[in-house]
Design an enzyme around this catalytic site. Structure first.
Site, PDB file in Angstrom:
ATOM      1  N   SER A 190       4.831  43.493  15.833  1.00 42.34           N
ATOM      2  CA  SER A 190       5.400  44.462  16.771  1.00 42.34           C
ATOM      3  C   SER A 190       6.323  43.726  17.747  1.00 42.34           C
ATOM      4  O   SER A 190       7.164  42.940  17.302  1.00 42.34           O
ATOM      5  CB  SER A 190       4.284  45.240  17.488  1.00 42.34           C
ATOM      6  OG  SER A 190       4.780  46.436  18.048  1.00 42.34           O
ATOM      7  N   ASP A 429       5.064  53.228   8.765  1.00 40.52           N
ATOM      8  CA  ASP A 429       5.142  52.859  10.180  1.00 40.52           C
ATOM      9  C   ASP A 429       6.449  53.370  10.807  1.00 40.52           C
ATOM     10  O   ASP A 429       7.536  52.993  10.370  1.00 40.52           O
ATOM     11  CB  ASP A 429       5.065  51.336  10.298  1.00 40.52           C
ATOM     12  CG  ASP A 429       5.218  50.838  11.724  1.00 40.52           C
ATOM     13  OD1 ASP A 429       5.000  51.632  12.662  1.00 40.52           O
ATOM     14  OD2 ASP A 429       5.541  49.642  11.891  1.00 40.52           O
ATOM     15  N   HIS A 456       1.632  49.785  10.533  1.00 38.59           N
ATOM     16  CA  HIS A 456       2.131  48.837  11.513  1.00 38.59           C
ATOM     17  C   HIS A 456       1.365  47.518  11.446  1.00 38.59           C
ATOM     18  O   HIS A 456       0.145  47.486  11.625  1.00 38.59           O
ATOM     19  CB  HIS A 456       1.978  49.464  12.902  1.00 38.59           C
ATOM     20  CG  HIS A 456       2.814  48.833  13.965  1.00 38.59           C
ATOM     21  ND1 HIS A 456       4.182  48.733  13.897  1.00 38.59           N
ATOM     22  CD2 HIS A 456       2.473  48.277  15.164  1.00 38.59           C
ATOM     23  CE1 HIS A 456       4.655  48.166  14.985  1.00 38.59           C
ATOM     24  NE2 HIS A 456       3.638  47.864  15.769  1.00 38.59           N
TER      25      HIS A 456
END
Length: 491
Positions: A190, A429, A456
């Protein structure tokens, strides 16, 4: 159009200084009342929690929790201030000759879990006799350079300072443990995935290679694509159920009687205010469990994955009641404080939510709006909602607005110029809309995998019997890339 009706609501600046004492825990502990910021945590930590990992547990035996004397301002030679930055070390496999695998902390606290078996780095450490290290990001967790309640102190909170932290830590800590001449490989998912990739652009002599999982490298003001991916991921029928329910909720929210019904349906702590900011905040509270279900779909133990979410809507005669049953799972018996004022109070209080909101207001935006017609959540959440949060959490003198053009100029957006970096993204995602999905056009030493059906940062975690074939193959590709890097004689 909701934007034309938008009435800007501001909290009195003096009154903001005397805000309610709310129990706020950035590690996700239960609070007396629930709002969308009160249990904020990093994307990677949410993934750990879905897997049943207690991120607040004390370090396991043999894992060291330490503090590093870090520089406050890497770009001002006249500022000699330092502060204590937390890091974790697991040296049980290290033979003094192997590489160093660095897990990068991001928009939340790190824990000893970052150097344990919960991540793929643990498997690599066993294979290559590597040293496992995790460094916490400034202004998160226990790594607090200054008082984060004062907006002027957050001038030291930026991705550029964080990258310099990582490089300086690598040089100083590496020398102290005899790892200065070892290959350092960076890992992140991320926002830390962005940092991992950007390290190879900014500090290529310090880090030999980088793995960047689910990294949204393209800073974007109006990230309407997020909910577009949500719509595609949940499917046409499920999206239609939410679209119908959200349009009905919009109609109900326009009258006092309708707002009273909403209060009862969603177990709100108080009557839903009628101002546009509170309506936007309320809708974001309703979309959070849906977005999380998509973002972490089929992650082990995820109770709000796509199938149960869509089943709840399909089986409900009243789609709003079906939606309320989904939200209730996240509330765990607590009432929801949907007011905009409550959201601001959470962002004024020092913690992960305040720090990350500052970074989005200053550098990245990533503001997830309902401005697109190809998403299922009506028109509740315009861009002005996020501008208001930036203003009320951090003040308007000076005015804080995302410097996305500057961010993309500094790092290149998808025009990545670093080398020896592997980018990975999952097709389900929503964050993949801002990521690098192919290595086409990148320097030839880079690579990318777009993993069908995965969520994710899925490939960053350790393997499990339930992993899909696509995920297994993606990890095998990454293992091969790491092996090539570690065997290479290239500088």
């Amino acid at each position: 159009n909701v934007c034309t009706k938008f009435q800007s609501v501001r909290l009195d600046r003096g009154r903001m200084k005397v805000f309610l004492l709310v129990l706020f825990a950035c590690l996700g502990a239960a609070s007396a009342q629930f709002n969308r910021f009160s249990q904020f945590d990093s994307a990677v930590n949410r993934g750990l929690k879905i897997r049943g990992v207690d991120v607040s547990a004390p370090p396991a035996k043999g894992i060291q929790e330490l503090y590093f004397e870090q520089v406050l301002d890497h770009f001002n030679g006249q500022n000699n201030a330092t502060w204590k930055q937390r890091y974790f070390v697991n040296d049980q496999f290290w033979d003094g000759k192997g590489p160093v695998l660095l897990m990068i902390g991001g928009e939340g606290p790190i824990s000893s879990a970052y150097v344990q078996e919960h991540f793929i780095t643990y498997n690599y450490a066993q294979q290559y006799n590597a040293l496992l290290v995790a460094l916490e990001h400034r202004f998160y967790g226990e790594s607090q350079p200054l008082d984060a309640s004062k907006t002027e102190n957050l001038a030291y909170l930026s991705s550029e300072q964080a990258l310099a932290d990582l490089a300086w830590f690598r040089e100083q800590y590496g020398a102290s443990v005899g790892a200065a001449d070892k290959k350092w490989i960076a890992f992140g998912g991320s926002y830390p995935g962005c940092l991992s990739g950007w390290l190879r652009q900014k500090y290529p002599s310090s880090f030999y290679g980088s793995f960047a999982a689910s990294a949204p490298v393209d800073a974007k003001l109006d990230f309407f694509e997020y909910f577009e991916v949500v719509e595609r991921s949940i499917g046409e029928k499920c999206a239609a159920d939410f679209q119908g329910a959200s349009e009905k909720l919009w109609e109900m929210a326009q009258t006092a009687d309708g707002r009273s019904q909403i209060k009862d349906l969603f177990n709100l702590c108080a009557d839903l205010p009628s101002d546009a900011l509170s309506l936007a905040n309320f809708m974001m509270g309703l979309t959070d469990p849906i977005a999380e279900g998509v973002q972490y779909n089929e992650d082990r133990g995820n109770p709000s994955a796509i199938t149960p979410i869509c089943d709840a809507m399909a089986n409900a005669t009243d789609k709003i009641q079906g939606w309320a049953s989904i939200v209730a799972q996240t509330q765990q018996g607590q009432c929801m404080d949907a007011s905009y004022e409550s959201a601001v109070q959470s962002l004024v209080t020092p913690g992960a939510a305040r720090s990350w909101t500052y970074q989005t207001c200053n550098e990245f935006s990533f503001f997830q709006t309902t401005d697109s017609t190809k998403q299922p959540f009506s028109k509740f959440v315009p861009l002005k909602y996020y501008y208001a949060l930036c203003d009320d959490a951090f003040g308007t003198d000076p005015l804080l607005r995302p410097r996305i053009d500057q961010t993309n100029t500094i790092y290149g957006s998808r025009n990545y110029r670093g080398t020896r970096t592997h980018f990975s993204n999952g097709s389900i995602d929503p964050w993949h809309a801002l990521g690098i999905l192919s290595a086409d056009g990148l320097p030839k030493s880079n690579s990318a995998t777009f993993i069908q059906g995965t969520a994710h940062c899925a490939d960053l975690y350790g393997p499990a019997p339930s992993d899909s074939q696509a995920l297994i193959e993606a990890r095998a590709t990454q293992a091969r890339i790491l092996a090539e890097w570690l065997a290479s004689d290239e500088p």
